[in-house]
Write a protein that holds these residues in place. Sequence first.
Motif, PDB file in Angstrom:
ATOM      1  N   UNK A   1      -9.395  -4.827  72.104  1.00  0.00           N
ATOM      2  CA  UNK A   1      -9.325  -6.113  71.858  1.00  0.00           C
ATOM      3  C   UNK A   1     -10.222  -6.478  70.735  1.00  0.00           C
ATOM      4  N   UNK A   3     -10.966  -9.803  69.646  1.00  0.00           N
ATOM      5  CA  UNK A   3     -11.179 -11.001  69.876  1.00  0.00           C
ATOM      6  C   UNK A   3     -12.772 -11.242  70.409  1.00  0.00           C
ATOM      7  N   UNK A   4     -13.343 -12.350  70.025  1.00  0.00           N
ATOM      8  CA  UNK A   4     -14.753 -12.460  70.536  1.00  0.00           C
ATOM      9  C   UNK A   4     -14.859 -12.395  72.014  1.00  0.00           C
ATOM     10  N   UNK A   6     -15.699 -13.217  75.926  1.00  0.00           N
ATOM     11  CA  UNK A   6     -16.061 -14.439  76.703  1.00  0.00           C
ATOM     12  C   UNK A   6     -17.236 -15.182  76.441  1.00  0.00           C
ATOM     13  N   UNK A   7     -17.184 -16.395  76.424  1.00  0.00           N
ATOM     14  CA  UNK A   7     -18.485 -17.284  76.046  1.00  0.00           C
ATOM     15  C   UNK A   7     -19.367 -17.019  77.239  1.00  0.00           C
ATOM     16  N   UNK A  12     -21.213 -22.026  76.921  1.00  0.00           N
ATOM     17  CA  UNK A  12     -19.993 -22.533  77.510  1.00  0.00           C
ATOM     18  C   UNK A  12     -20.006 -24.001  76.913  1.00  0.00           C
ATOM     19  N   UNK A  13     -19.013 -24.247  76.279  1.00  0.00           N
ATOM     20  CA  UNK A  13     -18.662 -25.903  76.033  1.00  0.00           C
ATOM     21  C   UNK A  13     -19.612 -26.250  75.065  1.00  0.00           C
ATOM     22  N   UNK A  14     -20.608 -25.576  74.711  1.00  0.00           N
ATOM     23  CA  UNK A  14     -21.635 -26.215  73.722  1.00  0.00           C
ATOM     24  C   UNK A  14     -20.924 -26.149  72.309  1.00  0.00           C
ATOM     25  N   UNK A  15     -21.434 -27.062  71.422  1.00  0.00           N
ATOM     26  CA  UNK A  15     -20.946 -26.899  70.010  1.00  0.00           C
ATOM     27  C   UNK A  15     -21.254 -25.801  69.226  1.00  0.00           C
ATOM     28  N   UNK A  16     -20.293 -25.335  68.526  1.00  0.00           N
ATOM     29  CA  UNK A  16     -20.208 -24.113  67.879  1.00  0.00           C
ATOM     30  C   UNK A  16     -20.383 -24.437  66.476  1.00  0.00           C
TER      31      UNK A  16
ATOM     32  N   UNK B 263     -12.838 -28.720  77.396  1.00  0.00           N
ATOM     33  CA  UNK B 263     -14.355 -28.366  77.119  1.00  0.00           C
ATOM     34  C   UNK B 263     -15.210 -29.440  76.775  1.00  0.00           C
ATOM     35  N   UNK B 269     -16.046 -24.549  85.214  1.00  0.00           N
ATOM     36  CA  UNK B 269     -15.537 -23.445  84.646  1.00  0.00           C
ATOM     37  C   UNK B 269     -16.299 -22.186  84.765  1.00  0.00           C
ATOM     38  N   UNK B 272     -15.308 -18.914  83.275  1.00  0.00           N
ATOM     39  CA  UNK B 272     -15.153 -18.906  81.455  1.00  0.00           C
ATOM     40  C   UNK B 272     -13.692 -18.794  81.050  1.00  0.00           C
ATOM     41  N   UNK B 273     -12.877 -19.418  81.478  1.00  0.00           N
ATOM     42  CA  UNK B 273     -11.248 -19.532  81.460  1.00  0.00           C
ATOM     43  C   UNK B 273     -10.935 -20.369  80.412  1.00  0.00           C
ATOM     44  N   UNK B 274     -11.791 -21.662  80.186  1.00  0.00           N
ATOM     45  CA  UNK B 274     -11.251 -22.931  79.454  1.00  0.00           C
ATOM     46  C   UNK B 274     -11.404 -22.307  77.887  1.00  0.00           C
ATOM     47  N   UNK B 275     -10.230 -22.801  77.366  1.00  0.00           N
ATOM     48  CA  UNK B 275     -10.081 -22.066  76.063  1.00  0.00           C
ATOM     49  C   UNK B 275      -9.547 -20.897  75.590  1.00  0.00           C
ATOM     50  N   UNK B 276      -9.805 -20.064  76.593  1.00  0.00           N
ATOM     51  CA  UNK B 276      -9.584 -18.577  76.170  1.00  0.00           C
ATOM     52  C   UNK B 276      -7.988 -18.145  76.234  1.00  0.00           C
ATOM     53  N   UNK B 366      -5.656 -12.198  71.703  1.00  0.00           N
ATOM     54  CA  UNK B 366      -6.052 -13.540  72.537  1.00  0.00           C
ATOM     55  C   UNK B 366      -7.143 -14.225  71.801  1.00  0.00           C
ATOM     56  N   UNK B 368      -9.577 -17.833  70.838  1.00  0.00           N
ATOM     57  CA  UNK B 368     -10.530 -18.720  71.703  1.00  0.00           C
ATOM     58  C   UNK B 368     -10.481 -20.083  70.946  1.00  0.00           C
ATOM     59  N   UNK B 370     -12.771 -23.408  70.648  1.00  0.00           N
ATOM     60  CA  UNK B 370     -14.195 -23.772  71.346  1.00  0.00           C
ATOM     61  C   UNK B 370     -14.436 -25.010  70.343  1.00  0.00           C
ATOM     62  N   UNK B 371     -15.734 -25.793  70.817  1.00  0.00           N
ATOM     63  CA  UNK B 371     -16.111 -26.883  69.994  1.00  0.00           C
ATOM     64  C   UNK B 371     -16.865 -26.649  68.880  1.00  0.00           C
TER      65      UNK B 371
END
Lengths: 215, 510
Positions: A1, A3-4, A6-7, A12-16, B263, B269, B272-276, B366, B368, B370-371
Amino acid sequence: MSVPPPRSPATNGAPDPGRRRVLRALGLGGLASVAGAIATIRTTGYEVDPARVAKLRFLRPWQLVVVDAAAARICLADVPYDAPGAPPTPREVQVGEFIDAFLAAASEPIQKDASSLFGFLEHGWPLACGHLHRFTALDAAAQDHVLGSLESSRLGMLRGCFHGLKSMVMMGYYRDPRTWGVLGYDGPLVNRPLDGWTEKRHLPVVKSPEKQGGS
Amino acid sequence: MKTPRTPGVLSGKDLESDLVLDVDAVVIGTGAGGSIALRELARAGCNVVALEEGSDHLPEDFDQREDHMLPELFAEGGGRMTEDLAITVLQGRGVGGSTVHNTNLCKRTPTEILDRWAQKHAVLGCSVAEMEPSFAAIERDLHVTRIDDDDINANNDALRRGVKTLGWRGGNLSHNRDGCARSGFCELGCAYNGKNNARKSVLPVALSAGARIYCDVRALRVLHDGIRVSGIEARAANGRSVKIRARVVVLAASAVGSALLALQSGIHDPHYQLGQKLHIHPGAAIAGYFDDRNIDGWRGIPQSYECTEHLDFAEGSDRRVWITTAFAHPIGAATMTPGFGAAHMGAMRRYRHLVALTAVVHDETEGVVSIGDAGRPVLRYEMTPGDRAQMLKGVRAAAELLLAAGATEVAVPGVPPRIVRTRAELGRIDEDVVRPHGMPLTAVHPMGTLRMGEDPFTSVVKSTGEHHHLRGLFVADGSLFPSSLGGPPQISIYAFALHISRHIVAAARA
């Protein structure tokens, strides 16, 4: 794999930082920082028609000069511009003005990306290509070398930057009906009568291979 | 407010004051999934509104100009890309969503995919038999029919000729269109209202049943207390604040938009499934030049034939490439034509002789969502070696099809471009073209990110579409899909939205 991962909970959910970070990474060992500093200083001494400057909504005058110069090489005609039936120049179809309007309507991150790209093309990448002058001060052959090096860079991100620049320029150029003669493209149908167009038989090729006895 | 152009569709540009509404349900997005959720809720007598970030476009707005319509109809003006700038991701915005600009391809979710979702991803109720009523109903609503042989234009005819010559598997596609003028401008919106899209075929029913749509309004946050939703906070295009209180919120803003909104809303979550697990169907365009004839590929139905020789749906399959046509109008063609300067213009002079195919990978990569800065979505997606190998196979197969169809030259838009004139030269299309940025790639089918399934460790919503942890939050778009589809997703999105709508209605009535 590939891809990066998991967060982590911490992100989690923070601005990237997203593309910002990537564009900053164009630095090539600090080159971007140097180029950025130069760009900050060297944004004067550009000759631009005041009437054009007055209409700018996003681009700064020096950026318009960079866009004009890049567009002139990217959309260079394959025949002399004074030849009969030659296509219009990018200046004639106002590629620079189109890109200005396009970016004025774009989101802030895209605007920042574009500004970084113009500064990098003008001041940073020529240096990396061995040229001691800014892009707009180079002769045509050197400008082609700079653009070609960007297009074929070993760094994928730089190739992506070239593609982004080319996409904006192509949109600015081929949107104009005066360029469609090059293509033989007859343009939108919507303002023309549809007489017969809706008939299937008017399509350029209509018969299936089966009906033609195979191909 | 100004009189709306479409009764029941109100623009956030015209709001004269902040808006606060109390409704049973609010739907975010009005594409394939959102339109169905809105319709079913309205039909059930619920008080329901939809929010749409884009505008309401009528057929007379579609002027068939790329420079005008791409910024109007596509997210981020058509400039959305993966984070590494390697893949352009085209997604619709506006009332009707991507169904307004798509090319009307209609395929059901493959049986193998449904089986895998049931067995591997613990999705309940998605067997072929259980989905049949939803597929049938959608195909009836959209009047899905198979394209006639006589409607295959020159561009698609070249693909058909290649398939027949090589003895490969292929066939005519099915579409949803009535009153088609065959203008060829589908991707810029249909000026003739010939598309049976969500805007034409689904949303009017919802509006007639009492639903309202607020377009030019961007949803900012799902309101909730961690246990159940209470509505949506949004902002109108003119800056007015919009707050919709509702006991049901339906996310149908695409695999990117819905994930982004989830998000941004701080939804629980734990795994950690959101957006994945974003899938996008990355595609490459391959050009064939038929210098002995005019193709004029912009005329006629754009996509009417497919090659499925290298496509099956078994997990881990080595045949994961779908090939169809991909003709583009001048700007799109110029962007995809390799190089720049005089050589580029020389290539553009062959536009009338151009046949364009696309090789689309049924991806296992797969990504991702994100924001990013300013709340903008960041799409991290880097193709796996396996998917890159599939892409290479697809590009070579497309080149072979073009040569078999009689192309005098095939150009793969790598840097430098790979030019092939005979089958013996196919080896010139090397692995380098499928490395990141090796050639321009485009994706038009984002999926995943809020996957359905019964296991909260591996999915975001249940098989009913409701979030595992947040009551009243539903997903009804391509975000639901636990894997890539391997083909056009609109029928799957419509059908799954319909399939889960009874659960949405029940929650809204509760």
